[in-house]
Design an enzyme around this catalytic site. Structure first.
Site, PDB file in Angstrom:
ATOM      1  N   GLY A 113      69.644  84.278  29.649  1.00 33.03           N
ATOM      2  CA  GLY A 113      68.810  84.965  30.625  1.00 33.03           C
ATOM      3  C   GLY A 113      67.938  86.037  30.029  1.00 33.03           C
ATOM      4  O   GLY A 113      67.551  86.983  30.701  1.00 33.03           O
ATOM      5  N   SER A 114      67.582  85.893  28.759  1.00 33.37           N
ATOM      6  CA  SER A 114      66.802  86.921  28.079  1.00 33.37           C
ATOM      7  C   SER A 114      65.333  86.914  28.471  1.00 33.37           C
ATOM      8  O   SER A 114      64.628  87.904  28.292  1.00 33.37           O
ATOM      9  CB  SER A 114      66.904  86.727  26.561  1.00 33.37           C
ATOM     10  OG  SER A 114      66.295  85.504  26.185  1.00 33.37           O
ATOM     11  N   GLY A 115      64.830  85.781  28.962  1.00 36.78           N
ATOM     12  CA  GLY A 115      63.402  85.653  29.211  1.00 36.78           C
ATOM     13  C   GLY A 115      62.616  85.289  27.978  1.00 36.78           C
ATOM     14  O   GLY A 115      61.381  85.256  28.005  1.00 36.78           O
ATOM     15  N   LEU A 116      63.314  84.990  26.877  1.00 38.56           N
ATOM     16  CA  LEU A 116      62.658  84.619  25.620  1.00 38.56           C
ATOM     17  C   LEU A 116      62.741  83.117  25.359  1.00 38.56           C
ATOM     18  O   LEU A 116      62.455  82.667  24.251  1.00 38.56           O
ATOM     19  CB  LEU A 116      63.292  85.386  24.452  1.00 38.56           C
ATOM     20  CG  LEU A 116      63.241  86.910  24.533  1.00 38.56           C
ATOM     21  CD1 LEU A 116      63.965  87.535  23.340  1.00 38.56           C
ATOM     22  CD2 LEU A 116      61.804  87.421  24.610  1.00 38.56           C
ATOM     23  N   GLY A 117      63.128  82.350  26.367  1.00 38.54           N
ATOM     24  CA  GLY A 117      63.250  80.907  26.187  1.00 38.54           C
ATOM     25  C   GLY A 117      64.452  80.504  25.370  1.00 38.54           C
ATOM     26  O   GLY A 117      64.440  79.476  24.692  1.00 38.54           O
ATOM     27  N   SER A 118      65.528  81.286  25.453  1.00 38.00           N
ATOM     28  CA  SER A 118      66.673  81.072  24.559  1.00 38.00           C
ATOM     29  C   SER A 118      67.405  79.768  24.842  1.00 38.00           C
ATOM     30  O   SER A 118      67.818  79.061  23.911  1.00 38.00           O
ATOM     31  CB  SER A 118      67.638  82.259  24.641  1.00 38.00           C
ATOM     32  OG  SER A 118      68.056  82.492  25.961  1.00 38.00           O
ATOM     33  N   SER A 119      67.592  79.406  26.113  1.00 39.23           N
ATOM     34  CA  SER A 119      68.322  78.169  26.402  1.00 39.23           C
ATOM     35  C   SER A 119      67.537  76.947  25.950  1.00 39.23           C
ATOM     36  O   SER A 119      68.105  75.985  25.425  1.00 39.23           O
ATOM     37  CB  SER A 119      68.650  78.069  27.897  1.00 39.23           C
ATOM     38  OG  SER A 119      67.473  77.993  28.672  1.00 39.23           O
ATOM     39  N   GLU A 151      67.466  69.511  29.599  1.00 41.34           N
ATOM     40  CA  GLU A 151      67.678  70.777  30.300  1.00 41.34           C
ATOM     41  C   GLU A 151      67.295  70.693  31.771  1.00 41.34           C
ATOM     42  O   GLU A 151      68.044  71.152  32.643  1.00 41.34           O
ATOM     43  CB  GLU A 151      66.876  71.882  29.606  1.00 41.34           C
ATOM     44  CG  GLU A 151      67.191  73.275  30.116  1.00 41.34           C
ATOM     45  CD  GLU A 151      66.489  74.359  29.329  1.00 41.34           C
ATOM     46  OE1 GLU A 151      66.733  75.539  29.628  1.00 41.34           O
ATOM     47  OE2 GLU A 151      65.688  74.031  28.431  1.00 41.34           O
ATOM     48  N   ASP A 163      58.796  76.422  27.161  1.00 41.41           N
ATOM     49  CA  ASP A 163      59.756  76.925  26.181  1.00 41.41           C
ATOM     50  C   ASP A 163      60.131  75.885  25.137  1.00 41.41           C
ATOM     51  O   ASP A 163      60.266  76.192  23.947  1.00 41.41           O
ATOM     52  CB  ASP A 163      61.019  77.423  26.874  1.00 41.41           C
ATOM     53  CG  ASP A 163      60.760  78.601  27.801  1.00 41.41           C
ATOM     54  OD1 ASP A 163      59.650  79.156  27.741  1.00 41.41           O
ATOM     55  OD2 ASP A 163      61.655  78.934  28.586  1.00 41.41           O
TER      56      ASP A 163
END
Length: 344
Positions: A113-119, A151, A163
């Protein structure tokens, strides 16, 4: 399948500079979308280790989660769904359904949930590592598209399309999403001086609240489907801002980029409730008082990382003030490569 010893992959996380949200269905399906993003020195890592005990071991070492399965047992994961789905999809599509005993271990340089496209970067790293393990003939577009399907379709997680492509390609990209479901990645040829100036002008900080984007995305999607004028007008503005941001970046107009960033943040907040909150507003106010030229939340909103543009000579002071407010502010460095694999 070719034998392997150890396989590694890493895929970069990204900052969304402009256009985020226009890569969501049904908006991009009807109107087309456009985003501008850049990958940064935060990564998702995947390692594949061979086993001789007939087991499939899934690990997320940063989350301290391990799950074990027999080779012929159903691969139904309670906590590492993306790991299990990536494994099953790659084995089914590219190895004739023949399972392989292995350990799949991952870490990510940002919290969920970082908003950095981590998933999405995580799924890209998983797909790319498995691609090498089973010698699947996949290029960057294929890896990104497959990661998107795993995803968004297989796992049913709400979100857009940018992302996966940012993680697979890396660098500074203007990405277009056409109404006929095509994705076009346009790498931007930005001069080294402009890139260094932009890199030196960015500060990111964690709002301290890891958000779940699904609720916000559901509200945006509902607004699009119901033709809400506020949602659609905001997304149209965001798409126009992606074009404007690209032009400003290519000509090195950092102050104009900051103005567009702030304008986009206002437009984004109009697309759904919950995109901002009191903590985000507090950090925005602190940053502006300390010389930030503009800022926005990276990703869907509601928390995660915020990033700001500031003249480089004021960057240190901004980092100090935000960190003193508990936001753990840092600079970033850009990366120029997308997902990368290697074998030991």
């Amino acid at each position: 399948m070719a034998k392997f010893n150890k396989i590694r992959a890493r895929a970069p996380l990204r900052l969304g500079l402009a256009g985020g949200g226009t890569d969501l269905s049904p908006y991009c399906d009807e109107f087309g979308g456009a985003v501008l993003n850049v990958t940064i020195d935060r990564f998702a890592f995947a390692s594949i280790l061979p086993r001789d005990d007939g087991k499939i071991i899934l690990r997320a070492d940063d989350l301290n989660i391990t799950e074990a399965f027999d080779l012929d047992a159903p691969l139904v994961s309670e906590k590492l769904t993306l790991h299990a789905l990536a494994y099953d999809r790659m084995v089914r599509d590219f190895n004739g359904g023949r399972r392989i005993a292995m350990t799949i271990a991952t870490t990510v340089d940002a919290p969920p949930g970082s908003g950095l496209g981590s998933s999405s970067a995580l799924v890209v790293a998983l797909v790319d590592a498995l691609r090498l393990a089973i010698n699947a003939p996949l290029g960057p577009y294929d890896v990104a598209h497959l990661a998107f399907e795993i995803e968004r379709v297989d796992a049913g997680l709400a979100g857009g399309r940018q992302d996966q492509y940012a993680a697979a390609f890396g660098g500074v990209n203007f990405i277009e999403f056409t109404t006929d479901a095509r994705v076009i990645v346009n790498p931007l040829r930005v001069s080294d001086a402009i890139l260094k100036e932009l890199e030196s002008s960015i500060v990111i900080c964690f709002s301290g609240r890891s958000r779940k984007s699904a609720d916000i995305i559901e509200r945006q999607t509902s607004g699009i489907s119901s033709s809400s004028s506020a949602t659609l007008d905001g997304l149209h503005r965001l798409k126009d801002d992606a074009q404007s941001m690209k032009a400003a970046l290519l000509s090195g107009r950092i102050d104009d980029m900051a103005e567009i960033l702030t304008r986009s943040w206002k437009a984004k907040r109009s697309t759904a409730q919950g995109i901002s909150n009191s903590r985000i507003d507090e950090l925005m106010e602190i940053a502006m008082e300390c010389g930030a030229l503009g800022g926005k939340v990276s990703g869907a909103g509601g928390g995660g990382f915020i990033f700001f543009l500031v003249h480089p000579e004021h960057r240190f002071g901004l980092i100090e003030k935000l960190s003193a407010a508990g936001a753990n502010a840092t600079p970033v460095m850009f990366t120029h490569d997308g997902s990368h694999t290697w074998q030991l």
